[in-house]
Design an enzyme around this catalytic site. Structure first.
Site, mmCIF file in Angstrom:
data_model
loop_
_atom_site.group_PDB
_atom_site.id
_atom_site.type_symbol
_atom_site.label_atom_id
_atom_site.label_comp_id
_atom_site.label_asym_id
_atom_site.label_seq_id
_atom_site.Cartn_x
_atom_site.Cartn_y
_atom_site.Cartn_z
ATOM 1 N N TYR A 1 3.823 -45.831 29.283
ATOM 2 C CA TYR A 1 3.380 -46.920 28.399
ATOM 3 C C TYR A 1 3.346 -46.375 26.978
ATOM 4 O O TYR A 1 2.799 -45.289 26.743
ATOM 5 C CB TYR A 1 2.001 -47.400 28.826
ATOM 6 C CG TYR A 1 1.413 -48.489 27.938
ATOM 7 C CD1 TYR A 1 0.380 -48.195 27.037
ATOM 8 C CD2 TYR A 1 1.889 -49.786 27.986
ATOM 9 C CE1 TYR A 1 -0.159 -49.181 26.220
ATOM 10 C CE2 TYR A 1 1.349 -50.782 27.171
ATOM 11 C CZ TYR A 1 0.332 -50.466 26.295
ATOM 12 O OH TYR A 1 -0.188 -51.440 25.486
ATOM 13 N N LYS B 1 -5.574 -42.332 19.015
ATOM 14 C CA LYS B 1 -6.804 -42.025 19.757
ATOM 15 C C LYS B 1 -7.652 -40.919 19.095
ATOM 16 O O LYS B 1 -8.334 -41.162 18.100
ATOM 17 C CB LYS B 1 -6.451 -41.697 21.209
ATOM 18 C CG LYS B 1 -5.806 -42.904 21.953
ATOM 19 C CD LYS B 1 -5.504 -42.594 23.391
ATOM 20 C CE LYS B 1 -4.622 -43.644 24.019
ATOM 21 N NZ LYS B 1 -5.342 -44.787 24.585
ATOM 22 N N ASP C 1 5.608 -39.025 23.013
ATOM 23 C CA ASP C 1 4.495 -39.932 22.730
ATOM 24 C C ASP C 1 3.214 -39.211 23.175
ATOM 25 O O ASP C 1 2.876 -39.212 24.359
ATOM 26 C CB ASP C 1 4.690 -41.252 23.481
ATOM 27 C CG ASP C 1 3.507 -42.185 23.250
ATOM 28 O OD1 ASP C 1 3.561 -43.311 23.750
ATOM 29 O OD2 ASP C 1 2.535 -41.766 22.583
#
Ligand code: KE4
Length: 428
Positions: A142, A265, A237
């Site tokens: 994702y 994050k 990623d």
């Protein structure tokens, strides 16, 4: 009716699914979500003030635990200086220095406001740099919700069983080629089929959005070789793994350097943030230095920079990661001991302070295998853990996160609760 239930009923009328991000809705585990009123250290408190030991950590950012006093004190001061200027600040330079110092493959970096913005910008940049259109992603990975990535995606997309999201134009989907995680041959086949057409390969170097799936030995090295040979931009990623599994992220752990890296994050310490960076010859194409346009009203926002800088300062202190590793090993070993004691063949996967319990006895190296997990068992287990005040991600396809604020007592309580929850889930 609990306060969370009351609030959820009202939210359902005004917010799609009652939540502002699908995976929070508890749809995969039944019942409604807890509404959280506050959090501190390893604990979150629901709208009735009930405490839970938190292993979601806002899906990764809260590596210091919630409401870390250094972060809060710095934020309070920053707020008094104003919340946003729409102009460069010294804080953005400080963040760029911290990122480029910690992640050697990042020579230049651009701040954005989410992981999604980081990955969609990195893909646009790779397409401009190579003058090619196609990209390769992996089933179960994702990368946020930009059109190019909502094909065979993990995280909430897998949780809700939405194979490919409606609304993504066929022409866009046609440019996203899907390979199998941990299967180098599947990537070679695609590269052979589209010679000279692939701009980028984007991957979670440790998959976290099917649950935690580490790369098998040689997999990342093989991707690096293939991308170098074919002139494909290799994008790691590391929105989830960046500063999580090591100061330099998964690329430091495995010694494989991508051309571009996306972050998010942890670098925002809980405030909205994302970043993408890498080779200077590629990044120099980004406006206003180059012609590739990307912009953002709140990019590099002083509050997000302040929270991120304080967080990175803490985790750069000597001994931080070894202390976090000790806590993580304690929890993961305790969970594996529970499985052995109950003669259960389910599996706990972990890298650093990311972990997952997979309700399958089979291999867990790619999405096809992970998708065999018993979702009903997971739901019963999840509920039983919640009843014992342990707050896990409400999905079999998400990672759990340990923070430096989790205490021995938290970990022992979690291990005891897990044993009871496993008995309940597997005996009923
Ligand atoms: P955001 O746009 O949600 O900030 O980041 C997207 C993203 C990109 N890359 C990776 C590897 C990610 O894990 C994410 C976001 N992770 C999910 C949870 N696995 C965010 C939680 C949510 O969607 O609510």
């Amino acid at each position: 009716m609990t306060r969370s239930e009351e609030l959820f009923q009202q939210a359902l009328h005004l917010i799609p699914g009652g939540v502002n991000s699908p995976v929070r809705a508890f749809q995969a585990v039944g019942g409604g979500p807890l509404f959280i009123s506050r959090a501190e250290g390893s604990k979150i408190y629901d709208a009735d003030g009930h405490p839970y030991i938190d292993y979601v950590g806002s899906w990764g950012p809260m590596i210091l635990g919630h409401a870390n006093h250094y972060v809060i004190a710095a934020l309070q001061k920053a707020c008094e200086r104003g919340t946003s200027f729409g102009a460069p600040t010294e804080l953005e330079l400080e963040m760029a220095l911290l990122i480029t110092k910690s992640v050697p493959s990042i020579e230049k970096v651009r701040m954005v406001n989410s992981g999604t913005e980081a990955t969609l910008s990195a893909i646009r940049l790779a397409r401009a740099f190579t003058k090619r259109d196609k990209i390769i992603k992996f089933e179960g990975c994702y990368h946020g919700h930009a059109d190019s990535f909502l094909i065979a995606a993990g995280s909430g997309v897998a949780t809700l069983g939405i194979p490919d999201s409606p609304g993504v134009p066929k022409a866009v989907a046609a440019d996203t080629l899907v390979a199998e995680y941990n299967n180098l041959e599947s990537v070679h086949e695609i590269a052979k089929k589209f010679p000279g057409e692939i701009a980028a390969l984007i991957i979670e170097p440790i998959a976290g959005n099917m649950g935690v799936v580490p790369p098998v030995p040689g997999f990342l090295e093989g991707l690096r070789e293939l991308c170098t040979r074919e002139g494909i931009v290799l994008i790691f990623d590391e929105v989830m793994t960046g500063f999580r599994v090591a100061l330099g992220g998964a690329q430091a752990l495995y010694g494989v350097h991508p051309d571009l890296t996306t972050l998010g994050k942890i670098i925002g310490g809980g405030m909205p943030v994302g970043a993408y960076g890498g080779r200077a010859d590629i990044m120099s194409l980004i406006a206003p230095e180059g012609p590739v346009y990307q912009a953002g009203t709140l990019s590099g926002n002083p509050l997000a920079m302040t929270a991120g800088i304080e967080t990175l300062k803490e985790i750069r202190k000597p001994g931080f990661y070894s202390a976090l590793e000790i806590k993580s090993a304690q929890l993961v070993e305790g969970m594996r001991e529970n499985l052995r004691a109950l003669n259960l063949k389910f599996q706990v996967a972990s890298v650093g302070s990311m972990f997952s319990l997979f309700f399958t006895e089979g291999p867990i190296t790619n999405w096809r295998e992970i998708n065999q997990c018993n979702r009903a068992l997971f739901s019963t287990y999840f509920r039983a853990m919640l009843e014992r005040d342990i707050y896990l991600a409400p999905s079999q396809f998400e990672a759990g996160f340990i923070s430096i604020a989790h205490t021995d007592e938290d970990i022992q309580k979690t291990i005891r609760a897990q044993r009871e929850a496993l008995v309940l889930a597997t005996r009923t």
